[in-house]
Design an enzyme around this catalytic site. Structure first.
Site, PDB file in Angstrom:
ATOM      1  N   LYS A  77       0.850  -1.188   0.000  1.00  0.00           N
ATOM      2  CA  LYS A  77       0.000   0.000   0.000  1.00  0.00           C
ATOM      3  C   LYS A  77       0.884   1.235   0.000  1.00  0.00           C
ATOM      4  O   LYS A  77       1.581   1.519   0.974  1.00  0.00           O
ATOM      5  CB  LYS A  77      -0.919   0.002   1.220  1.00  0.00           C
ATOM      6  CG  LYS A  77      -1.880   1.187   1.262  1.00  0.00           C
ATOM      7  CD  LYS A  77      -2.783   1.107   2.487  1.00  0.00           C
ATOM      8  CE  LYS A  77      -3.744   2.279   2.539  1.00  0.00           C
ATOM      9  NZ  LYS A  77      -4.619   2.219   3.733  1.00  0.00           N
ATOM     10  N   LYS A 129      -2.111  -1.730  -3.768  1.00  0.00           N
ATOM     11  CA  LYS A 129      -2.980  -0.545  -3.783  1.00  0.00           C
ATOM     12  C   LYS A 129      -2.113   0.699  -3.900  1.00  0.00           C
ATOM     13  O   LYS A 129      -1.154   0.830  -3.129  1.00  0.00           O
ATOM     14  CB  LYS A 129      -3.804  -0.511  -2.495  1.00  0.00           C
ATOM     15  CG  LYS A 129      -4.742   0.689  -2.374  1.00  0.00           C
ATOM     16  CD  LYS A 129      -5.459   0.687  -1.032  1.00  0.00           C
ATOM     17  CE  LYS A 129      -6.377   1.893  -0.920  1.00  0.00           C
ATOM     18  NZ  LYS A 129      -7.060   1.961   0.393  1.00  0.00           N
TER      19      LYS A 129
END
Length: 325
Positions: A192, A245
């Site tokens: 992330k 992500k």
């Protein structure tokens, strides 16, 4: 000429027959925001077409999701009360816990994944417990594990920690195992990045940090080797699915992770990606459906097995119509 690649492009039937990248509705996951209150279905200004739902209105959106042929959703909670330790995240009557109980009652056929993080629940907006102006990694692990367990006890089928604390997967896995929940999968937000693509989400969830930023725990977007390190650590800690992500600007990372780990890989097409497409389409600069299909295909082509997207309902329709798949 013996070799004419165009031969395999000569008809729609043949193009679909030899297609290298295939996808279906079962691989789509739809994020939903749930907030306190009653009779609320409030459009999110920065994410046109996306809404915050109170628990009593959630069932109507779940019905639309189910009718579209989507089988899994990810729930994000927006509490009324926030404090320094994010206590509403693990409260028995917290927003996610109540939403899960009602959702499982109304639509038991759907698969419920919950975001496990503290940023929506803390008064300071950071993803963990503060010690001074620094997020205390190890103290945060205790709260994350407690939150994940409370979600599972309320009916979550899978938990998805998005905080980016070191060793959170191991902490959650240990908490679930010792509590008897040995079969609950963990989908870790493993890779992330500290991304500007999250802006609309923070407005939607009310999770903007009150000071500083999240760069001390989310990844530097210049780094790719670090992504592999994070992925391998989470595999060792007991993750069942590895997530990257955002999606669109990190296709190279998705590919590297997919080729490295022997686990399913998820990609989250985040709020900024959604908002940019919506804004450009409203201005008439692009064809929304074509762009959405192309973006999704690029993620699957890179190695995505599960695609988390605010366009899930539209993509399900496009697959049914044969525009993508």
């Amino acid at each position: 000429m013996l070799n004419r690649p165009r031969r395999n492009r000569s008809s729609e039937i043949l193009r679909k027959m030899v297609r290298e990248t295939r996808m279906d509705k079962a691989s789509l996951m739809y994020p939903i925001f749930v907030q306190e209150g009653t009779n609320i279905e409030e459009e999110i200004a920065s994410m046109r077409g996306q809404y915050r739902y109170s628990v009593d209105r959630l069932k109507y959106e779940l019905e639309r999701v189910s009718d579209a042929g989507i089988s899994s959703v990810m729930l994000f909670g927006i509490p009324d009360h926030k404090d320094a330790c994010g206590s509403e995240a693990y409260a028995e009557d917290g927003i996610i816990q109540r939403a899960l109980r009602e959702a499982k009652k109304e639509f038991p056929n759907l698969y419920y994944v919950t975001d496990v993080c503290l940023c929506e629940y803390t008064s300071h907006g950071h993803c963990g417990i503060l010690k001074g102006n620094t997020v205390d990694n190890d103290e945060t692990l205790k709260i994350l594990a407690k939150t994940a367990l409370s979600h599972v006890q309320a009916g979550a089928d899978m938990v998805a920690p998005s905080d980016m604390m070191d060793a959170r997967v191991a902490a959650i896995r240990n908490e679930l195992e010792t509590s008897g929940y040995t079969d609950i999968p963990i989908m870790s937000y493993t890779v992330k990045y500290a991304s500007s693509f999250y802006g609309p989400f923070r407005e939607a969830a009310g999770s903007t940090p009150s000071f500083g930023d999240r760069k001390s725990y989310q990844m530097d977007y210049h780094n790719k080797k670090e992504a592999i390190r994070e992925a391998l650590l989470d595999v060792d800690e007991g993750a069942d699915i590895i997530m990257v992500k955002p999606a669109l600007s990190y296709l190279d990372v998705i590919r590297d992770v997919a080729e490295t780990v022997n686990l399913p890989v998820a990609a989250y097409s985040v709020s900024g990606e959604y908002a940019m497409v919506k804004a450009a389409a409203e201005m008439g600069y692009i064809d929304e459906a074509s762009i959405v299909c192309e973006m999704a295909t690029s993620a699957y082509r890179a190695g995505t097995d599960i695609y988390i997207t605010y366009f899930a309902k539209e993509l399900a329709r496009y697959m049914k119509e044969g525009r993508i798949g």
